[in-house]
Design a protein around this motif. Structure first.
Motif, PDB file in Angstrom:
ATOM      1  N   ASN A  55      47.946  41.398  41.715  1.00 52.86           N
ATOM      2  CA  ASN A  55      46.707  40.736  41.315  1.00 52.86           C
ATOM      3  C   ASN A  55      46.904  39.226  41.338  1.00 52.86           C
ATOM      4  N   ASN A  56      46.086  38.533  42.093  1.00 50.75           N
ATOM      5  CA  ASN A  56      46.170  37.078  42.164  1.00 50.75           C
ATOM      6  C   ASN A  56      45.364  36.497  41.007  1.00 50.75           C
ATOM      7  N   ILE A  57      46.057  36.130  39.946  1.00 48.15           N
ATOM      8  CA  ILE A  57      45.394  35.652  38.738  1.00 48.15           C
ATOM      9  C   ILE A  57      44.557  34.407  39.017  1.00 48.15           C
ATOM     10  N   VAL A  58      45.003  33.552  39.911  1.00 48.67           N
ATOM     11  CA  VAL A  58      44.261  32.331  40.201  1.00 48.67           C
ATOM     12  C   VAL A  58      42.856  32.661  40.715  1.00 48.67           C
ATOM     13  N   GLU A  59      42.749  33.656  41.583  1.00 48.71           N
ATOM     14  CA  GLU A  59      41.438  34.023  42.134  1.00 48.71           C
ATOM     15  C   GLU A  59      40.628  34.900  41.187  1.00 48.71           C
ATOM     16  N   TRP A  88      40.819  34.848  37.762  1.00 51.47           N
ATOM     17  CA  TRP A  88      40.904  34.323  36.403  1.00 51.47           C
ATOM     18  C   TRP A  88      39.657  34.596  35.576  1.00 51.47           C
ATOM     19  N   TRP A  89      38.474  34.304  36.087  1.00 54.65           N
ATOM     20  CA  TRP A  89      37.268  34.415  35.271  1.00 54.65           C
ATOM     21  C   TRP A  89      36.501  35.712  35.455  1.00 54.65           C
ATOM     22  N   SER A  90      36.946  36.612  36.335  1.00 53.26           N
ATOM     23  CA  SER A  90      36.162  37.838  36.538  1.00 53.26           C
ATOM     24  C   SER A  90      36.143  38.721  35.295  1.00 53.26           C
TER      25      SER A  90
END
Length: 187
Positions: free
Chosen positions: A47-51, A53-55
């Motif tokens: 999981n790419n936390i940067v992409e 983050w707000w979902s």
């Protein structure tokens, strides 16, 4: 290495949120000595936390707004809850408010509420199990009364669930170091 240095033959690994990523990595790379692994609120290594983050928070906000809209009394009292929330976050981003309040012990406390602190307080207040006060808190700050948000912030500040706000610099450093190279600036 820590397990070995402490002289522990086997141990149980417990990972929560980002800690689940660490637990999965340890399980993959160094399974020796692990007796069990418990994963709570999993953040998988892929999981790419940067992409993303707000979902998750966006989903939480949407759920709060939908739950209020589905209850006639709440919908009548707070007909523009989503719009009020968004307007308040944007206003607080531009102009944070500083509130003098008292913490649970009665000691004076200064609370600085910007858009992020407000949004995070809403998320954490709704996760404590009783989200009934969240719509009123949003409506109050949208009308310019930050008292309920300051009180919730102070109540949460001592809670282990709220520690994340204090460690956001560390968290964002780790997320960027581990995930920024997996994405683009636009994403």
């Amino acid at each position: 290495d820590l397990r070995i240095a402490l002289g522990i033959d086997t141990w149980n690994v417990y990972g929560v949120s980002y800690g689940s990523r660490l637990a999965l990595t340890v399980l993959r790379d160094r399974p020796q000595g692990i007796r069990s692994v418990v994963l709570d609120s999993v953040s998988p290594p892929a999981n790419n936390i940067v992409e993303k983050w707000w979902s998750a928070p966006a989903g939480s906000f949407d759920a709060i707004f939908a739950a209020c809209a589905a209850q006639p009394a709440c919908a009548a009292a707070y007909p523009n809850l989503g719009a009020d929330f968004t307007a308040a976050v944007n206003r607080l981003d531009r102009t944070p408010v500083v509130v003098q309040a008292k913490d649970e012990s009665g000691a004076p406390a200064t609370v600085n509420i910007d858009g992020y602190a407000f949004a995070y307080t809403v998320i954490m207040a709704s996760e404590r199990g009783d989200a009934s006060g969240v719509p009123g808190m949003i409506a109050n700050i949208a009308r310019g009364d930050p008292g309920a948000v300051a009180a919730a912030y102070l109540a949460l500040r001592g809670s282990p669930k709220f520690v994340g706000l204090g460690g956001m610099g560390l968290a964002l450093t780790v997320f960027c170091a581990e995930s920024a190279n997996l994405t683009t600036e636009a994403a």
